[in-house]
Scaffold this motif. Structure first.
Motif, PDB file in Angstrom:
ATOM      1  N   VAL A 246      -6.354   0.333   3.117  1.00 43.12           N
ATOM      2  CA  VAL A 246      -6.399  -1.145   3.286  1.00 43.12           C
ATOM      3  C   VAL A 246      -7.729  -1.418   4.003  1.00 43.12           C
ATOM      4  CG1 VAL A 246      -3.891  -1.455   3.217  1.00 43.12           C
ATOM      5  CG2 VAL A 246      -4.902  -1.273   5.315  1.00 43.12           C
TER       6      VAL A 246
ATOM      7  N   SER B 101       0.793  -1.170  -0.124  1.00 42.39           N
ATOM      8  CA  SER B 101      -0.033   0.187  -0.057  1.00 42.39           C
ATOM      9  C   SER B 101       0.880   1.228  -0.064  1.00 42.39           C
ATOM     10  CB  SER B 101      -0.838  -0.063   1.243  1.00 42.39           C
ATOM     11  OG  SER B 101      -0.053  -0.047   2.656  1.00 42.39           O
TER      12      SER B 101
ATOM     13  N   ARG C  69       4.306  -3.174   2.589  1.00 44.61           N
ATOM     14  CA  ARG C  69       3.107  -3.502   3.312  1.00 44.61           C
ATOM     15  C   ARG C  69       2.944  -2.941   4.747  1.00 44.61           C
ATOM     16  NH1 ARG C  69       1.186  -9.245   0.864  1.00 44.61           N
ATOM     17  NH2 ARG C  69       2.404  -8.913  -1.270  1.00 44.61           N
TER      18      ARG C  69
ATOM     19  N   VAL D 160      -6.374  -4.005  -0.594  1.00 47.24           N
ATOM     20  CA  VAL D 160      -5.688  -2.661  -0.790  1.00 47.24           C
ATOM     21  C   VAL D 160      -6.830  -2.034  -1.938  1.00 47.24           C
ATOM     22  CG1 VAL D 160      -3.917  -1.373  -1.646  1.00 47.24           C
ATOM     23  CG2 VAL D 160      -3.437  -3.530  -0.320  1.00 47.24           C
TER      24      VAL D 160
END
Length: 230
Positions: free
Chosen positions: A223, A182, A191, A208
């Motif tokens: 997310v 993300s 991440r 995501v």
């Protein structure tokens, strides 16, 4: 009972074009359409720590901010804020101080959903791995102090490895949901943004949120995870 949780580091509403655009952030939140949202970097860092999302914008949404701010113009604490669906009752909300070398904090709320009580926390952890460990320990200590309850912790953990480093503090008693890369939003490889849940929750799905708007609105993508009380 199934709920969708989301975490979004909104980068003080400054997008990749360098413009501060709260309306663009709100558009992304509407796209995600989660029941409970943890925001990071929702307030300015200096001065009165004013919210970068005017409350008037939130008035036109399905969410309301929970009372976790210590300053009258802030939406959250050290930028951490919680938004919940308007029909969800808040039983308790508080900001948490975390051990740190730089301004960091977390926010906690306990909610009533048609008689079922749950706890949610939002956090933005330190860049230092040692400090991240101490901060997770402080968060878990507060959860223990307030008693057992289905709990979800969301935020920007600033941790590369999924089950390494500071994330080992959670042990085997927590579900660590890492929906995907993300950060950075233009070409995500890290991440950092995660959702952690107690075993009281049954994992349904997660992801995501990558759209044209979210790719430009912040340096992180939101997310999300759908969880069902077991």
């Amino acid at each position: 009972m199934e709920l969708t949780f989301a975490s979004y580091n909104i980068h003080k509403a400054v997008g990749l074009d360098g413009r501060r655009d709260p309306d663009r952030i709100m558009s992304v939140l509407r796209e995600v359409d989660a029941d409970i949202i943890a925001l990071q970097e929702a307030d300015r860092r200096f001065g009165a720590r004013a919210s970068v999302l005017p409350r008037a914008l939130l008035d036109d949404t399905r969410w309301r901010p929970l009372p976790v701010a210590k300053r009258p113009r802030s939406l959250g604490w050290h930028g951490n804020a919680l938004l919940v669906r308007r029909d969800i009752k808040c039983l308790h909300a508080e900001p948490l101080d975390l051990p740190t070398l730089e301004p960091r904090g977390a926010v906690l709320a306990e909610l009533d959903l048609r008689g079922e009580h749950i706890r949610v926390l939002g956090a933005h952890l330190d860049l230092s791995g040692l400090r991240r460990r101490d901060q997770i320990k402080a968060i878990l200590k507060q959860c223990t102090r307030r008693g057992k309850m289905p709990t979800v912790i969301m935020g920007d953990f600033n941790q590369w490895g999924r089950l390494t480093g500071a994330m080992q503090v959670f042990g085997m008693g927590w579900q660590q949901i890492t929906p995907g890369a993300s950060y950075p939003s233009a070409r995500p490889i890290a991440r950092f943004d995660r959702i952690i849940a107690t075993p009281d929750w049954s994992y349904e799905t997660s992801g995501v949120h990558h759209s044209a708007t979210s790719a430009a609105a912040s340096d992180h993508l939101p997310v999300w995870a759908s969880l069902r009380t077991a």
